[in-house]
Structure formats: C-alpha cells, structure tokens
Design an enzyme around this catalytic site. Sequence first.
Site, PDB file in Angstrom:
ATOM      1  CG  HIS A  30      -2.062   0.749   1.133  1.00  0.00           C
ATOM      2  ND1 HIS A  30      -2.200   1.907   2.149  1.00  0.00           N
ATOM      3  CD2 HIS A  30      -3.056   1.041   0.298  1.00  0.00           C
ATOM      4  CE1 HIS A  30      -3.558   2.347   1.904  1.00  0.00           C
ATOM      5  NE2 HIS A  30      -3.981   2.026   0.755  1.00  0.00           N
ATOM      6  CE  LYS A  47      -1.358   4.671  -1.419  1.00  0.00           C
ATOM      7  NZ  LYS A  47      -2.102   4.314  -0.215  1.00  0.00           N
ATOM      8  CG  ASP A 101      18.271  13.126  -9.439  1.00  0.00           C
ATOM      9  OD1 ASP A 101      18.415  11.952 -10.260  1.00  0.00           O
ATOM     10  OD2 ASP A 101      18.142  14.208 -10.037  1.00  0.00           O
ATOM     11  CG  HIS A 112      -7.532   8.222   0.232  1.00  0.00           C
ATOM     12  ND1 HIS A 112      -6.147   8.130  -0.289  1.00  0.00           N
ATOM     13  CD2 HIS A 112      -7.920   7.082   0.300  1.00  0.00           C
ATOM     14  CE1 HIS A 112      -5.959   7.023  -0.267  1.00  0.00           C
ATOM     15  NE2 HIS A 112      -6.864   6.123  -0.156  1.00  0.00           N
ATOM     16  CE  LYS A 168      -4.290   6.667   2.975  1.00  0.00           C
ATOM     17  NZ  LYS A 168      -5.568   5.805   2.940  1.00  0.00           N
ATOM     18  CG  ASP A 212      -0.536  17.513  22.983  1.00  0.00           C
ATOM     19  OD1 ASP A 212      -1.812  17.680  23.020  1.00  0.00           O
ATOM     20  OD2 ASP A 212       0.005  16.813  23.849  1.00  0.00           O
TER      21      ASP A 212
END
Length: 493
Positions: free
Chosen positions: A224, A226, A231, A411, A413, A418
Amino acid sequence: MTYASSLWAWAMEHLLYINLILSVVIVFFQRRDPKTVWTWLLLLYFIPVFGFFFYLIFAQDYRKSRMFRVKEVEDRFRRSIKRQELYFQSGADPDDLLAADFSDLIYYNLEQSGAVLTANNQVEIFTDGQKKFEDLRRELRKARRFIHIQYYIIKNDELFDSIVSILKERVRAGVEVRILWDGMGGRFMPARKWRELEAAGVRTACFFPPFFGRLNLRVNYRNHRKIVVIDGHVGYVGGFNIGREYLGREPRFGYWRDTHLRIKGDAVISLQIRFALDWNYAAKENLFKDGVYFMDGRAEESGESEESCRAPLGIQIITSGPDSAQRQIRDNYLQMIHRAHHHIYIQTPYFVPDDAVLSALKMAAQSGLDVRLMIPCKPDHPFVYWATYSYVGEMLAAGARCYTYEKGFLHAKCLMTDGRVSCCGTANMDIRSFELNFEVNAMIYDGQTTERLEELFLEDLTCCREVTAEVYGARGLWVRIREQACRLLSPLL
C-alpha cells in the site's frame, strides 16, 4: 459427472464433521488473535466448506512465514548497515529537537525497524491532487540520475499518461527510471502498457503479481506504499495514488481530499532504502550494490543554498507490514495517543482500530483531552465504511467529537497531537493497515509542520457535518444492522 454428484452428496452428508476438522485447523494450527479466529469460524459456519477456501486465499498465515522469510532477513541485514551509517552521518541529536520528549519513541523506531532520525529536512504539504501532481511533474523534469516510483494503484488514464511522457523523455536523457506497483492495486492496468514502458527503457516490476490472469492468491497482502524518490534529493510519501479520481475527476467521489508530503533533505535516503528493499524483492535486482542511489543529491541542486536545506526538522520514516514482527506504525500511533496532553486530531478514510488503539483513544477522551475524528461521508469500500461508522458510536460515548467530510471524499491518513508531533503517510487507522498491508509513514517531530497539519484539519471542519450523539442515535434500523454485520467482519477487512 456422476462421480462429482456422488462426492457432493457425500460432502453434504458429512458436513458437520468436515466443518469440525476445518475448524480445528483454523483454531489449533495458526497463532491468531481470538477475535479473528471467531470471525473465521463464523464465516465457516455460514458458508460451509467454501468458507475454508476463502480462508486459504485471504488468511494464509501458514504461507506468510515462508513467503517473507528471505525478505525479512534481507531487511534486517540492510538495516543494520544503513542504520549506523546514516545515523552518524546525519549528526542528528534528539536533545536539539522538539523531539526531546519523544527520545524513547525515536530509539524504539531505530532499534526495531532501523528508522533513522534525520534532522535536516524540509516538508511541503499537499492536500489537492492537481497541485501535488503538478509539483511531481515539475520535479520529475529536473531529474538527472534516477527516478524511483512506487504506488499501490496505477491506472491507465490521462494522469498516468502525463507522467509517462516525462519519464520517457528523461530516459532518453540518460536518467534511470523504475516503477513498482502492487499486483492487486494495479490489476486493471493492461500488460501492453508495461511492455511499452519497458521498450522505452523504463524498468518495471510488480509486487505480488497475479498467479493467473487477475487471480491473485496473495490478495490479502497488499503493498500500500506510495513513494517517489528523485536523485536522492526529493521524496514524496502520502495518500495519493495515480488515477483520475485523485484529481477529483470521478463523479462518484467528487473532490478528493488527501494528504501527501514532499520531503527534501536527509529523510529522502530513508525513503530510498524502503523503495530499494521492495524493489529488490519484486524485481530481484539488488540496488544496494550501487551506492549512487544512496548518496545525498542536494549538492547538485544549483538553485538551493546550503542553509535552505538544513532547517532543523526531525523525521523518521517508519514502515510496517506482514514481513515484520512488530506493528510499527500502530505502535507509534499508540505512543502518540498516550503522550498527548491537550488534543488529538485524526483524519482517516477507514477507522477500524484494534482494541488497544480504541481503548487508548477512549481513555484520552474520557480524561478530558480534545479528541477529534474525521472520516468520509461516503464509502469507497462499503463494508469498511459501515464498520467504521460502528466505532464512531463508541468514540462519541467516550466524549470524542466525530465528523464526516462532506465536500467530497476524505482519503488523508494523519494523526496530530498537541501541535508538536504528527504521523502522516499511507497507513489507515484500521486493522488491515496495522497487520496486513505494507505501509510507510513519516513521523514528524516538528511543531511548525504539525501546527500546519492541524490548521488544515480545522479548515476542513468547515466542510464537515458533526456526528453528535443525537445524530448517531437517530440512524435507522437498516443502518444499525449493516454496522453490526460489518463490525463482526472487521478483523477480516
């Protein structure tokens, strides 16, 4: 045909004994969480015999240990080397960072998963797909040595085409390009597209490719992550995949609200190591043989001063998956929740926590902390969505505030506490991300970045509907039935 009919009749006649034997296999031959065991037994009871075949496909723990044994040894070996090299080269000292109060968490990540603390980083936050991919294309055009791309989902549409044209041009300029995708997430990409890219000089690999056609016997284990690394200087990590819906062009979802980070600085090497480990496993090409992939590329960027690259922003790149004995990202969430003193803000498309995380959040809310949870107003996976909604009731009863994002699909996450520390990446706050998916998150020990993420959260509240106890209690009988049914299946979702 007669033999098959006789076999079926025999199976139906002895169904009770067959189910008993299969139940013994599930209970005694696998070390599993009791809730998961009971869920599988329930499935076996309602779908006799066939339920066990679902178990073989979706719950292959007996294959799990063998499947990742070589990969886990490689991970540990590479970590033990790169961990020490990068840690001492970075010169990072937790006492000089806002992370001073989190030194034990930093040490835990370092020891358990080789997550090196880096201090010299810059972070740009993207919440809109158009802006994120515009920025990505701009950085891709600057590539001089290599481009490494890893996405869970890559779709054959106009967004991917806009990236492919740049990649082909960069290959002609002598840049090495590699693309890694997941067998489940990339199942609708035609094979001819990958052959076309290979012919153009782009190297491609599939993580857990389908066994036959689109049939994938390891469908329950999904990469999952990404990650994009350019470079060794620029890295991207977050929630956006490659597909037109991530640009807000899919009417079913509408506007797509996500969170993605562009990182410049030492933490990019940690992203590169994670990509290399996954690439090595999928493509059987050992990128660690060539040190050029792990060199700091900042000196080649003529447009940036040394000072601009050395802002004291602490980051650890943490990963988790079925190849690890530790639930690394979940454990970080737990520590952040337990350490919070004032507020906890959570954005996640799927909220199916395990008992430990749910208890920690409820205790925080009951202790007077400002605990806020934001989820989508619409499902992209209905079973997971209704399971998510079932947990909202418990959060409300504990004193937390819950919201549904109404502008489109949420979507993102992210977990922020604090105004001091935040965790963003690919992992949802659900059991699948904790235990089954291969995930990657950035632990950010920086007040300014965390405060910016919290500002974005508070801005999103203007596009939300608050789910109060009254609103939640007024839901219909059919909604309640769906919630309970999906919650029973939550260990499998």
